[in-house]
Every structure is written in C-alpha cells, then in structure tokens.
Design a protein around this motif. Structure first.
Motif, mmCIF file in Angstrom:
data_model
loop_
_atom_site.group_PDB
_atom_site.id
_atom_site.type_symbol
_atom_site.label_atom_id
_atom_site.label_comp_id
_atom_site.label_asym_id
_atom_site.label_seq_id
_atom_site.Cartn_x
_atom_site.Cartn_y
_atom_site.Cartn_z
ATOM 1 N N PRO A 108 -6.495 6.697 13.322
ATOM 2 C CA PRO A 108 -7.114 5.269 13.065
ATOM 3 C C PRO A 108 -8.416 5.125 12.741
ATOM 4 N N VAL A 109 -9.369 5.897 12.975
ATOM 5 C CA VAL A 109 -10.814 5.863 12.295
ATOM 6 C C VAL A 109 -10.698 5.889 10.861
ATOM 7 N N ILE A 110 -9.881 6.688 10.451
ATOM 8 C CA ILE A 110 -9.903 6.739 8.871
ATOM 9 C C ILE A 110 -9.112 5.630 8.285
ATOM 10 N N LEU A 111 -8.214 5.154 8.888
ATOM 11 C CA LEU A 111 -7.399 3.969 8.593
ATOM 12 C C LEU A 111 -8.367 2.585 8.722
ATOM 13 N N ILE A 112 -9.159 2.616 9.672
ATOM 14 C CA ILE A 112 -9.982 1.447 9.862
ATOM 15 C C ILE A 112 -11.178 1.368 8.834
ATOM 16 N N GLY A 113 -11.512 2.548 8.458
ATOM 17 C CA GLY A 113 -12.405 2.794 7.261
ATOM 18 C C GLY A 113 -12.052 2.141 6.053
ATOM 19 N N ILE A 114 -10.578 2.562 5.702
ATOM 20 C CA ILE A 114 -10.140 2.148 4.444
ATOM 21 C C ILE A 114 -10.080 0.694 4.560
ATOM 22 N N ALA A 115 -9.616 -0.043 5.599
ATOM 23 C CA ALA A 115 -9.649 -1.466 5.800
ATOM 24 C C ALA A 115 -11.184 -2.170 5.498
ATOM 25 N N ILE A 116 -11.890 -1.586 6.160
ATOM 26 C CA ILE A 116 -13.197 -2.171 6.022
ATOM 27 C C ILE A 116 -13.770 -2.014 4.602
ATOM 28 N N PHE A 118 -11.990 -1.898 1.815
ATOM 29 C CA PHE A 118 -11.201 -2.691 0.837
ATOM 30 C C PHE A 118 -11.698 -4.211 1.179
ATOM 31 N N ALA A 119 -12.192 -4.446 2.460
ATOM 32 C CA ALA A 119 -12.471 -5.720 2.809
ATOM 33 C C ALA A 119 -13.783 -6.322 2.310
ATOM 34 N N MET A 162 -4.129 5.411 -2.555
ATOM 35 C CA MET A 162 -4.774 4.410 -3.256
ATOM 36 C C MET A 162 -6.203 4.559 -3.290
ATOM 37 N N ILE A 163 -6.846 4.769 -2.132
ATOM 38 C CA ILE A 163 -8.342 4.996 -1.979
ATOM 39 C C ILE A 163 -8.910 5.954 -2.648
ATOM 40 N N ALA A 164 -7.974 6.997 -2.991
ATOM 41 C CA ALA A 164 -8.626 8.218 -3.785
ATOM 42 C C ALA A 164 -8.711 7.662 -5.197
ATOM 43 N N PHE A 165 -7.534 7.072 -5.619
ATOM 44 C CA PHE A 165 -7.550 6.627 -7.284
ATOM 45 C C PHE A 165 -8.637 5.657 -7.456
ATOM 46 N N VAL A 166 -9.001 4.720 -6.334
ATOM 47 C CA VAL A 166 -10.031 3.878 -6.583
ATOM 48 C C VAL A 166 -11.433 4.456 -6.682
ATOM 49 N N THR A 167 -11.915 5.256 -5.667
ATOM 50 C CA THR A 167 -13.274 5.729 -5.456
ATOM 51 C C THR A 167 -13.273 7.069 -6.203
ATOM 52 N N PRO A 234 -6.053 -7.838 0.554
ATOM 53 C CA PRO A 234 -5.695 -8.414 1.769
ATOM 54 C C PRO A 234 -4.605 -7.799 2.484
ATOM 55 N N LEU A 235 -3.599 -7.283 1.789
ATOM 56 C CA LEU A 235 -2.209 -6.571 2.217
ATOM 57 C C LEU A 235 -2.478 -5.352 2.554
ATOM 58 N N LEU A 236 -3.413 -4.577 1.902
ATOM 59 C CA LEU A 236 -3.774 -3.088 2.228
ATOM 60 C C LEU A 236 -4.724 -3.307 3.505
ATOM 61 N N VAL A 237 -5.568 -4.357 3.612
ATOM 62 C CA VAL A 237 -6.510 -4.265 4.762
ATOM 63 C C VAL A 237 -5.646 -4.639 6.094
ATOM 64 N N VAL A 238 -4.746 -5.577 5.781
ATOM 65 C CA VAL A 238 -4.063 -5.827 7.223
ATOM 66 C C VAL A 238 -2.754 -4.526 7.410
ATOM 67 N N THR A 239 -2.299 -4.004 6.584
ATOM 68 C CA THR A 239 -1.482 -2.711 6.930
ATOM 69 C C THR A 239 -2.174 -1.594 7.624
ATOM 70 N N SER A 240 -3.453 -1.285 6.880
ATOM 71 C CA SER A 240 -4.209 -0.392 7.518
ATOM 72 C C SER A 240 -4.656 -0.554 8.876
ATOM 73 N N THR A 241 -4.995 -1.895 9.134
ATOM 74 C CA THR A 241 -5.566 -2.243 10.308
ATOM 75 C C THR A 241 -4.423 -2.017 11.290
ATOM 76 N N VAL A 242 -3.189 -2.757 11.066
ATOM 77 C CA VAL A 242 -1.934 -2.869 11.966
ATOM 78 C C VAL A 242 -1.603 -1.375 12.476
ATOM 79 N N LEU A 243 -1.575 -0.293 11.193
ATOM 80 C CA LEU A 243 -1.240 0.936 11.408
ATOM 81 C C LEU A 243 -2.241 1.639 12.330
ATOM 82 N N ALA A 244 -3.531 1.482 12.249
ATOM 83 C CA ALA A 244 -4.619 2.040 13.255
ATOM 84 C C ALA A 244 -4.360 1.565 14.559
#
Length: 252
Positions: A108-116, A118-119, A162-167, A234-244
């Motif tokens: 959950p911490v990692i996924l929330i970090g990903i959401a933040i 991209f947001a 996704m975040i690995a490809f971007v960062t 925005p869809l990535l932010v939402v899905t990561s947050t909901v999954l967390a």
C-alpha cells in the motif's frame, strides 16, 4: 463445484471487460477480476490461477494494439519479455515458500507513492526525458524483478513496470504504457505456466472472461493511444490508490 448460472456468467464477463479496459491503460485489472471470481465462489488459489488465464487475453490484445499504432516494436522487446516471463515462472513457483503476506504489508505504501508521483510530478507527459539506466541493464535487472513480483503476488505489477519505464528508462507516459503491456503479458504467461501445474485454473471460465477482456483492452488501448497521458495519468492515480485501499482493507 462452482455452478455457472447465466447471471453469474454475465457479471464475470462484465468484470473481464472492465478489467481489460482499465488494465490496458493503467494496469490494475486484477483489482476487478480477482474479487469478482472470489465473490462468485472460486477458492482463492483457483481465483489467482484463473485470473492469469483471462488476464493473458487482455494483455495480449493491448500489446498488439499498441504495436499496431507504432508505439512499441516487439522485435526490439522480445528478450526483455522472455526475462519477464522467466521472472513470472519463478515467482509463481515460490508462492508457497516465500512470506507473501509479509511482502503485502509494504505494497500500500509503494502504491500510494506511485499515485502521488504521477499526480504531482510536473512535466509528466508523452515526451521522452533523460534516461537514467541503460536499456540492457534495465532489461536484465528491473524487468525480471517486476516479473517475479507478478508471478508471486500480481496486483500492481503493471504500475511497477510503468513507473520504472518513466523514471529509469526515460519514456513518456504513453510510450511507457505501450512497453509495459508486452512485459505484463509474458510475466502473466510465466505465472500461468506455473499455476497451471499447481493452481488448477478454471480454463473455460478464464477463456470466457478472456474474450471479454479482449474487447475491453482493445477499447482501452485505442483511447489511450488517442488521448495519451491526459487519460493514462489520472487513471493510474485512481487504480493505484484503490488497490492500496483494498490491500489495507484486507489487512484490517
């Protein structure tokens, strides 16, 4: 034994379609299909195995759709895809030996970090940026690690690719999404190969949901290719947050 009534089949097909759509854009399709399978009465181990069956259809459709748009060249990515598949095989093979529940605590911490990330991260668009890791090292190190996670646990693997490809690879958001799908397909297939031996997937149900996944993934990939980061972020932010949130709920 699971009894597939007409109403239940319709619900699972709808879940497959929605998962294919979401997963082709931002990942996280398992957030929909795994709970749907379990609510339908499929035991947890079989639900995970069956999810790999139907998920392969959606990932393959998204990968083909992005390749047809010229956003990814499978001929240049096949070695990395094989490493993702190998990671998936190993992860699924060790699922009964490693403390997966303990590993889930940090998710959950990692996924929330990903959401933040991209947001709020400025300048995240469809333009490529500075590359921080050589392609060969990225393929040899990052890809099998995420593939291993995909086979071992699963939910969120698309977000991690996704975040690995971007960062690290410096890809723009749309290009990162396109490259994620082929890797996701192979790590999914790797996990399926192992689960087929130990998890007893429900093949007919998985294939039926997979057909619905094809339709959802084709629509999602088409929209993502047209709209790009304005839809994906925005869809990535939402899905990561909901999954967390879902993982935290399960823990509590």
């Amino acid at each position: 034994m699971l009894e597939l009534t007409f109403d239940l089949v319709l619900i699972l097909l709808a879940a497959g379609f929605a998962a294919g759509f979401i997963d082709s854009i931002a990942g996280g399709g398992g957030l929909i299909t795994v709970p749907a399978l379990m609510l339908a009465g499929v035991p947890p181990a079989q639900a995970l195995a069956t999810n790999k069956v139907q998920g392969a259809f959606g990932a393959a459709t998204a990968a083909v759709s992005y390749a047809a748009k010229g956003l990814v060249d499978p001929r240049r990515q096949w070695k990395a895809a094989l490493l993702a598949g190998l990671g998936g095989v190993l992860g699924a093979g060790l699922v009964t030996y490693l403390p997966t529940e303990a590993l889930r605590l940090g998710l959950p911490v990692i996924l929330i970090g990903i959401a933040i990330f991209f947001a709020v991260k400025p300048g995240l668009n469809d333009l490529d940026r500075t590359q921080r890791m050589a392609p060969a090292l990225f393929a040899a190190l990052i890809v099998p690690m995420v593939g291993f996670y995909d086979g071992l646990i699963g939910p969120g693997a698309g977000s991690f690719y996704m975040i690995a490809f971007v960062t690290l690879a410096g890809y723009g958001v749309l290009k990162a999404t396109a490259h994620t799908k082929l890797l996701n397909l192979f790590s999914n297939l790797g996990g399926l190969l192992t689960f087929a031996l130990i998890g007893q997937p429900l093949w007919l149900l998985g294939i039926m949901m997979g057909v619905a996944q094809i339709a959802g993934a084709a629509l999602g990939a088409r929209l993502a290719a047209r709209v790009g980061s304005r839809l994906i972020k925005p869809l990535l932010v939402v899905t990561s947050t909901v999954l967390a949130a879902r993982l935290l709920w399960e823990m509590l």
